[in-house]
Design a protein around this motif. Structure first.
Motif, PDB file in Angstrom:
ATOM      1  N   UNK A   1       0.845  -1.198   0.000  1.00  0.00           N
ATOM      2  CA  UNK A   1       0.000   0.000   0.000  1.00  0.00           C
ATOM      3  C   UNK A   1       0.881   1.249   0.000  1.00  0.00           C
ATOM      4  N   UNK A   2       0.235   2.425  -0.030  1.00  0.00           N
ATOM      5  CA  UNK A   2       0.920   3.725   0.012  1.00  0.00           C
ATOM      6  C   UNK A   2       2.043   3.792  -1.033  1.00  0.00           C
ATOM      7  N   UNK A   3       1.671   3.584  -2.294  1.00  0.00           N
ATOM      8  CA  UNK A   3       2.638   3.594  -3.388  1.00  0.00           C
ATOM      9  C   UNK A   3       2.751   4.992  -3.979  1.00  0.00           C
ATOM     10  N   UNK A   4       3.982   5.442  -4.166  1.00  0.00           N
ATOM     11  CA  UNK A   4       4.255   6.722  -4.817  1.00  0.00           C
ATOM     12  C   UNK A   4       5.298   6.493  -5.901  1.00  0.00           C
ATOM     13  N   UNK A   5       5.119   7.169  -7.033  1.00  0.00           N
ATOM     14  CA  UNK A   5       5.998   6.958  -8.183  1.00  0.00           C
ATOM     15  C   UNK A   5       6.614   8.283  -8.612  1.00  0.00           C
ATOM     16  N   UNK A   6       7.943   8.313  -8.708  1.00  0.00           N
ATOM     17  CA  UNK A   6       8.649   9.450  -9.300  1.00  0.00           C
ATOM     18  C   UNK A   6       8.997   9.051 -10.732  1.00  0.00           C
ATOM     19  N   UNK A   7       8.407   9.749 -11.704  1.00  0.00           N
ATOM     20  CA  UNK A   7       8.632   9.416 -13.108  1.00  0.00           C
ATOM     21  C   UNK A   7       9.727  10.301 -13.694  1.00  0.00           C
ATOM     22  N   UNK A   8      10.741   9.670 -14.246  1.00  0.00           N
ATOM     23  CA  UNK A   8      11.822  10.394 -14.920  1.00  0.00           C
ATOM     24  C   UNK A   8      11.959   9.819 -16.322  1.00  0.00           C
ATOM     25  N   UNK A   9      10.972  10.114 -17.172  1.00  0.00           N
ATOM     26  CA  UNK A   9      10.984   9.550 -18.513  1.00  0.00           C
ATOM     27  C   UNK A   9      10.778   8.048 -18.451  1.00  0.00           C
ATOM     28  N   UNK A  10      11.735   7.303 -18.968  1.00  0.00           N
ATOM     29  CA  UNK A  10      11.630   5.843 -19.021  1.00  0.00           C
ATOM     30  C   UNK A  10      11.957   5.186 -17.693  1.00  0.00           C
ATOM     31  N   UNK A  11      12.489   5.953 -16.715  1.00  0.00           N
ATOM     32  CA  UNK A  11      12.919   5.383 -15.435  1.00  0.00           C
ATOM     33  C   UNK A  11      11.956   5.820 -14.332  1.00  0.00           C
ATOM     34  N   UNK A  12      11.484   4.840 -13.542  1.00  0.00           N
ATOM     35  CA  UNK A  12      10.561   5.124 -12.452  1.00  0.00           C
ATOM     36  C   UNK A  12      11.176   4.704 -11.112  1.00  0.00           C
ATOM     37  N   UNK A  13      11.049   5.592 -10.126  1.00  0.00           N
ATOM     38  CA  UNK A  13      11.432   5.253  -8.754  1.00  0.00           C
ATOM     39  C   UNK A  13      10.138   5.063  -7.971  1.00  0.00           C
ATOM     40  N   UNK A  14       9.999   3.891  -7.365  1.00  0.00           N
ATOM     41  CA  UNK A  14       8.745   3.520  -6.702  1.00  0.00           C
ATOM     42  C   UNK A  14       8.976   3.376  -5.206  1.00  0.00           C
ATOM     43  N   UNK A  15       8.226   4.137  -4.433  1.00  0.00           N
ATOM     44  CA  UNK A  15       8.215   3.999  -2.971  1.00  0.00           C
ATOM     45  C   UNK A  15       6.924   3.295  -2.577  1.00  0.00           C
ATOM     46  N   UNK A  16       7.015   2.353  -1.637  1.00  0.00           N
ATOM     47  CA  UNK A  16       5.820   1.626  -1.231  1.00  0.00           C
ATOM     48  C   UNK A  16       5.995   1.060   0.176  1.00  0.00           C
ATOM     49  N   UNK A  17       4.880   0.839   0.846  1.00  0.00           N
ATOM     50  CA  UNK A  17       4.866   0.138   2.122  1.00  0.00           C
ATOM     51  C   UNK A  17       4.474  -1.309   1.855  1.00  0.00           C
ATOM     52  N   UNK A  18       5.215  -2.232   2.449  1.00  0.00           N
ATOM     53  CA  UNK A  18       4.951  -3.646   2.240  1.00  0.00           C
ATOM     54  C   UNK A  18       4.718  -4.332   3.584  1.00  0.00           C
ATOM     55  N   UNK A  19       3.623  -5.063   3.669  1.00  0.00           N
ATOM     56  CA  UNK A  19       3.306  -5.816   4.882  1.00  0.00           C
ATOM     57  C   UNK A  19       3.960  -7.196   4.789  1.00  0.00           C
TER      58      UNK A  19
END
Length: 322
Positions: A221-239
């Motif tokens: 849950x609580x997923x956030x995505x930083x998009x830099x063109x073809x490259x994505x940085x994904x932050x997320x909470x994992x149970x």
């Protein structure tokens, strides 16, 4: 490079057609081609720069520059629309005499057809390489084709009907359409620069996460995505199970990240914040031989978009509801 070379040839052809016919509609089509050439030149640099690897000064890569390119292209299109509308108003007030319509219409038809094939090619390459700049250029070039098609139809109509006011009317329509296209491109670019939530991406992530979850990867849950063109940085909470030790959790998450990135449409990386299960997920956790299980496993709860958007653990919400 192909876009730049073909764009220059099309630009020369359209201004040739305008010079032959003195048509305001043809002038509007030629003005749009100027934008195509300028943005094609810019895209050469942008695509090269965005492909540079991560470095100390740009830890998220250089892909954001593609959104600047799209915004610049949208601004140029809107600027061209202004001059097209200004020329149409002036022609309506002062009058405009058309001539040699057959030859000019043929030139515009050939140039417009070339734009269609170029636009389809650019969009295809852009989507294949996940390049916002190329996709934006392709969409603009395809829209240029529809402008050319409208101009060709209007000139043929004028030629057979003698209604020369149709030429100015089409110029107004082309200018308005271009203004709308420019604003739309700017809006999409701002969305990328501001990392606005993309529900389409979240749906894809939910599907990819679901394919690789389980065996201790209980919920995300609580997923956030930083998009830099073809490259994505994904932050997320994992149970994960609360009894997992650091080494075990690290190995499991590292394996999970590699699997889902390989299955994801973009290149990228993930940063997971671990949340202990707090024994709220026993009935949906399929981890075998769990030493702290309070309830027998029934079935896994699928990972859904609503979970990814949530700032609260789905299990915690269910516990509160119960």
């Amino acid at each position: 490079t192909l876009s730049l070379v073909v764009g220059i040839l099309i630009l020369l052809a359209k201004f040739w057609a305008h010079n032959i016919t003195n048509s305001q509609a043809a002038y509007s089509d030629a003005m749009e081609s100027i934008v195509n050439v300028l943005t094609a030149g810019l895209s050469l640099f942008v695509i090269y720069y965005s492909a540079l690897p991560l470095d100390e000064d740009h830890p998220y890569g250089h892909g954001k520059i593609e959104y600047f390119s799209s915004a610049f292209e949208g601004g140029l299109i809107f600027f061209a629309a202004f001059f097209i509308l200004y020329g149409a108003v002036r022609a309506a007030v002062q009058g405009n005499v058309l001539h040699d319509l057959s030859e000019g219409t043929l030139i515009l038809a050939i140039a417009g057809s070339a734009n269609l094939f170029l636009g389809i090619y650019l969009k295809s390459v852009g989507k294949k390489n996940r390049s916002p700049a190329l996709v934006a250029s392709g969409e603009h070039v395809v829209s240029d084709f529809w402008t050319s098609a409208a101009v060709v139809v209007s000139l043929i109509t004028v030629q057979f009907s003698g209604l020369e006011w149709l030429d100015i009317l089409v110029a107004f329509a082309a200018g308005g359409y271009l203004a709308w296209t420019g604003i739309k491109l700017i809006r999409v670019s701002i969305s990328g620069l501001m990392d606005e939530e993309d529900v389409g991406l979240l749906k894809e992530l939910a599907a990819v996460f679901e394919r690789h979850a389980g065996q201790g990867i209980i919920q995300i849950h609580h997923v956030r995505i930083i998009r830099a063109g073809w490259f994505h940085h994904i932050d997320a909470h994992m149970v994960v199970p609360e009894f997992w030790q650091i080494n075990e959790a690290h190995e499991k998450l590292d394996k999970f990240e590699k699997q889902f990135i390989e299955d994801y449409s973009y290149s990228g990386e993930a940063n997971f914040h671990l949340d202990p299960c707090r024994r709220n997920y026993c009935s949906s956790c399929d981890l075998p031989a769990c030493p702290i299980r309070l309830k027998p496993f029934e079935k896994r709860q699928p990972i859904e978009v609503s979970d990814l958007r949530s700032f609260t653990e789905p299990g915690e919400k269910r516990a509160r509801k119960n």
